[in-house]
Enzyme design. Structure first.
Site, PDB file in Angstrom:
ATOM      1  N   ARG A  18       1.083  -1.166  -0.138  1.00  0.00           N
ATOM      2  CA  ARG A  18      -0.284   0.248   0.137  1.00  0.00           C
ATOM      3  C   ARG A  18       0.841   1.262  -0.124  1.00  0.00           C
ATOM      4  O   ARG A  18       0.068   2.103  -0.365  1.00  0.00           O
ATOM      5  CB  ARG A  18      -1.175   0.234   1.397  1.00  0.00           C
ATOM      6  CG  ARG A  18      -2.370  -1.089   1.076  1.00  0.00           C
ATOM      7  CD  ARG A  18      -3.109  -0.711  -0.012  1.00  0.00           C
ATOM      8  NE  ARG A  18      -3.811   0.502   0.347  1.00  0.00           N
ATOM      9  CZ  ARG A  18      -4.731   0.231   1.106  1.00  0.00           C
ATOM     10  NH1 ARG A  18      -5.473  -0.864   1.673  1.00  0.00           N
ATOM     11  NH2 ARG A  18      -5.473   1.261   1.049  1.00  0.00           N
ATOM     12  N   HIS A  43      16.547  -9.668   4.702  1.00  0.00           N
ATOM     13  CA  HIS A  43      16.567 -10.021   3.358  1.00  0.00           C
ATOM     14  C   HIS A  43      16.829  -9.316   2.555  1.00  0.00           C
ATOM     15  O   HIS A  43      15.886  -9.447   2.086  1.00  0.00           O
ATOM     16  CB  HIS A  43      16.898 -11.474   3.306  1.00  0.00           C
ATOM     17  CG  HIS A  43      17.609 -11.852   2.528  1.00  0.00           C
ATOM     18  ND1 HIS A  43      17.565 -13.528   1.825  1.00  0.00           N
ATOM     19  CD2 HIS A  43      17.972 -11.576   0.744  1.00  0.00           C
ATOM     20  CE1 HIS A  43      17.962 -13.944   0.884  1.00  0.00           C
ATOM     21  NE2 HIS A  43      18.596 -12.725   0.575  1.00  0.00           N
ATOM     22  N   ARG A  45      16.967  -7.627  -0.768  1.00  0.00           N
ATOM     23  CA  ARG A  45      17.758  -7.486  -2.225  1.00  0.00           C
ATOM     24  C   ARG A  45      16.983  -5.946  -3.097  1.00  0.00           C
ATOM     25  O   ARG A  45      16.803  -5.742  -2.639  1.00  0.00           O
ATOM     26  CB  ARG A  45      16.071  -8.607  -2.565  1.00  0.00           C
ATOM     27  CG  ARG A  45      16.289  -9.772  -1.610  1.00  0.00           C
ATOM     28  CD  ARG A  45      14.926 -10.395  -2.423  1.00  0.00           C
ATOM     29  NE  ARG A  45      15.173 -11.918  -2.040  1.00  0.00           N
ATOM     30  CZ  ARG A  45      15.758 -12.787  -2.205  1.00  0.00           C
ATOM     31  NH1 ARG A  45      16.362 -12.852  -3.010  1.00  0.00           N
ATOM     32  NH2 ARG A  45      15.387 -14.014  -1.193  1.00  0.00           N
ATOM     33  N   HIS A  50      10.630  -6.347  -0.480  1.00  0.00           N
ATOM     34  CA  HIS A  50      10.414  -6.111   0.716  1.00  0.00           C
ATOM     35  C   HIS A  50      11.311  -5.537   1.979  1.00  0.00           C
ATOM     36  O   HIS A  50      10.732  -4.327   1.879  1.00  0.00           O
ATOM     37  CB  HIS A  50      10.218  -7.659   1.197  1.00  0.00           C
ATOM     38  CG  HIS A  50      10.785  -8.516   1.149  1.00  0.00           C
ATOM     39  ND1 HIS A  50      12.410  -8.685   1.191  1.00  0.00           N
ATOM     40  CD2 HIS A  50      10.839  -9.616  -0.018  1.00  0.00           C
ATOM     41  CE1 HIS A  50      13.211  -9.090   0.577  1.00  0.00           C
ATOM     42  NE2 HIS A  50      12.153  -9.980   0.203  1.00  0.00           N
ATOM     43  N   GLU A  70      20.793 -11.043   5.929  1.00  0.00           N
ATOM     44  CA  GLU A  70      21.127 -12.108   4.831  1.00  0.00           C
ATOM     45  C   GLU A  70      21.370 -11.224   3.536  1.00  0.00           C
ATOM     46  O   GLU A  70      21.049 -10.234   2.952  1.00  0.00           O
ATOM     47  CB  GLU A  70      20.176 -13.279   5.041  1.00  0.00           C
ATOM     48  CG  GLU A  70      19.674 -13.625   5.889  1.00  0.00           C
ATOM     49  CD  GLU A  70      18.831 -14.906   5.654  1.00  0.00           C
ATOM     50  OE1 GLU A  70      18.520 -15.994   6.847  1.00  0.00           O
ATOM     51  OE2 GLU A  70      17.665 -15.441   4.725  1.00  0.00           O
ATOM     52  N   THR A 100      13.149 -16.529  -3.863  1.00  0.00           N
ATOM     53  CA  THR A 100      13.738 -16.946  -2.319  1.00  0.00           C
ATOM     54  C   THR A 100      15.056 -17.302  -2.710  1.00  0.00           C
ATOM     55  O   THR A 100      14.737 -18.489  -3.542  1.00  0.00           O
ATOM     56  CB  THR A 100      12.339 -17.595  -1.166  1.00  0.00           C
ATOM     57  OG1 THR A 100      12.830 -17.814  -0.552  1.00  0.00           O
ATOM     58  CG2 THR A 100      12.049 -18.952  -2.604  1.00  0.00           C
ATOM     59  N   HIS A 190      14.451 -22.112   6.579  1.00  0.00           N
ATOM     60  CA  HIS A 190      13.906 -22.347   5.531  1.00  0.00           C
ATOM     61  C   HIS A 190      12.610 -23.044   4.902  1.00  0.00           C
ATOM     62  O   HIS A 190      13.348 -24.766   5.410  1.00  0.00           O
ATOM     63  CB  HIS A 190      14.872 -22.794   3.873  1.00  0.00           C
ATOM     64  CG  HIS A 190      14.183 -21.485   2.844  1.00  0.00           C
ATOM     65  ND1 HIS A 190      13.170 -22.213   1.993  1.00  0.00           N
ATOM     66  CD2 HIS A 190      14.651 -20.334   1.971  1.00  0.00           C
ATOM     67  CE1 HIS A 190      13.048 -21.504   0.798  1.00  0.00           C
ATOM     68  NE2 HIS A 190      13.996 -20.685   0.575  1.00  0.00           N
ATOM     69  N   ASP A 191      12.006 -22.477   5.256  1.00  0.00           N
ATOM     70  CA  ASP A 191      10.342 -23.510   4.349  1.00  0.00           C
ATOM     71  C   ASP A 191       9.987 -24.370   6.107  1.00  0.00           C
ATOM     72  O   ASP A 191       9.798 -25.660   6.352  1.00  0.00           O
ATOM     73  CB  ASP A 191      10.718 -24.870   3.873  1.00  0.00           C
ATOM     74  CG  ASP A 191      10.301 -23.764   2.490  1.00  0.00           C
ATOM     75  OD1 ASP A 191       9.770 -22.747   3.079  1.00  0.00           O
ATOM     76  OD2 ASP A 191      10.404 -24.821   1.219  1.00  0.00           O
ATOM     77  N   GLY A 213      10.672 -17.918   8.580  1.00  0.00           N
ATOM     78  CA  GLY A 213       9.578 -15.907   8.816  1.00  0.00           C
ATOM     79  C   GLY A 213       8.334 -16.262   7.714  1.00  0.00           C
ATOM     80  O   GLY A 213       7.620 -15.848   8.345  1.00  0.00           O
TER      81      GLY A 213
END
EC number: 2.6.99.2
Length: 241
Positions: A18, A43, A45, A50, A70, A100, A190-191, A213
């Site tokens: 938004r 993290h 990028r 994000h 990261e 990702t 991760h996952d 996350g």
């Protein structure tokens, strides 16, 4: 004790949708810590889809546990961490357009490069972790870089866990045992979720930290952030059956 570092990238994704400051990322980080998180992971990028670089600067001023940043050690990323000096930097070899993280470092091929990056980051007081697949050769080569820790990329474990937990964990346990022999600290991420985290924790010797996350934030939509963080912390206790 295995620490829980909460990755707040997805909170930034929601904010950015938004273009304003709702939810407030800094307040979310404070709340995560208040609710039991023992670290905050981000993290950033290159496209800042994000976490933004400015977020990292702002978070350093409010995070009271540990800030784990990261990323791929590009010149811009390294400039950022030199400025911010987070408690931990996790080196991840992801492409700029990656949705990702999807693979660990080839620490044999990139050994000299990683040695230099690790030395530079340790010189400014950061603990360094290298993102790795559970490959014994990669673990051995990582130990020659001077890194403090490695972080296992656990997507393959999470994918295989529902059908065969024993097979899913085997390469990770073997790599973790080698890491201990080589005096490498061990992180994982991760996952990981409420279904597979406790089993990973019980079966990885020396596991110092997990960063979670996506699944945690998804669970928080239904369970509430405070309750969810406590549930994840509970998976990391030695009393899990």
């Amino acid at each position: 004790m295995t620490k829980l570092s909460v990755n707040i990238n997805k909170i930034a994704t929601l904010r950015n949708a938004r273009g304003h400051n709702r939810p407030n990322l800094l307040q979310a980080a404070r709340d995560c810590e208040q609710f039991g998180a023992q670290g905050i992971t981000v993290h950033p990028r290159p496209d800042e889809r994000h976490i933004r670089y400015q977020d990292v600067r702002d978070l350093k001023a409010v995070v009271t546990t540990e800030l784990n940043v990261e990323g791929n050690p590009t010149p811009d990323f390294l400039d950022l961490v030199r400025e911010v000096r987070p408690e931990q930097v996790t080196l991840v070899p992801d492409a700029p357009d990656a949705i990702t993280s999807n693979a660990g470092w080839d620490t044999v091929q990139h050994q000299a490069y990683l040695q230099q990056v690790v030395a530079d980051l340790k010189a400014i007081g950061c603990r360094v972790s290298i993102f790795l697949d559970p490959d014994l050769d990669m673990v051995r080569a990582a130990a020659t870089t001077g890194t403090d820790r490695i972080e296992f990329y656990t997507e393959d474990y999470a994918r295989r866990y529902p059908t065969s937990p024993e097979e899913a964990i085997r390469p990770y346990r073997e790599a973790a045992e080698l890491a201990q022999e080589l005096n490498l600290g061990l992180n994982a991420g991760h996952d990981l979720d409420l279904d597979n985290l406790a089993y990973l924790h019980r079966n990885l010797p020396g596991l110092a930290e997990v960063s979670i996350g996506h699944a945690l934030i998804c669970d928080a939509l239904y369970l509430g952030l405070e309750n969810t963080i406590q549930l994840y912390r509970r998976q990391l206790t030695d009393t899990q059956s």
